[in-house]
Design a protein around this motif. Structure first.
Motif: not given
Length: 161
Positions: A50-52, A77-81
């Motif tokens: 993902x992105x920080x 990346x998938x927006x779930x976390x």
């Protein structure tokens, strides 16, 4: 007065010290073992990509040294976390700026994420694990050896420590 058929056994010299060191080693091994798998995952950056997004940096002054960490938010990346107010492991002063985004991996630690290159935390974890095992096994071996020598009697004892 001793009961018939019993004989007094004495512990070998240094038993208490060796047993204490073995217990310390066993405790070190016991408390380090749960960290092995997360350290391997961190080393391999094995987690949710993902992105920080950096928000603020906190620094701690040590004698002759300053340690800084960037805190911010992580979004997979998938927006779930989505995680807030966590720190980016291994990113210090001068490596990020407030509002800047960088690639990160969430391996499941509650308070931090890692860069896609992983981390070297495993080195310290493995060193602690090996030190604990060496302390434990070395002292248990010495205790066992000294007790065998004690049972063999004076003729079975070795000279020296």
């Amino acid at each position: 007065m001793k009961a018939a058929g019993t004989r007094g056994r004495r512990l070998p010299p240094g038993f208490a010290f060796r047993a204490t060191v073995a217990l310390i080693g066993a405790s070190l091994t016991f408390f380090t073992t749960p960290s092995v798998w997360p350290a391997i995952r961190a080393a391999r950056a094995d987690g949710v990509p993902g992105t920080f997004t950096a928000e603020h940096m906190e620094c701690v002054q040590h004698p002759g040294h300053e340690s800084c960490q960037w805190y911010g938010d992580f979004r997979s990346e998938d927006g779930t976390v989505n995680r807030t107010d966590i720190f980016m492991y291994g990113m210090g002063k001068g490596q990020l700026q407030a509002g800047r985004q960088t690639s990160a991996v969430d391996i499941g630690f509650p308070n931090r994420v890692y860069g896609p290159g992983g981390s070297n935390e495993w080195v310290f974890t493995v060193a602690l694990l090996l030190a604990g095992a060496a302390l434990t096994l070395g002292q248990v071996r010495r205790i066992h050896s000294s007790m065998k020598n004690d049972e063999a009697g004076p003729e079975g004892r070795r000279e020296g420590p």
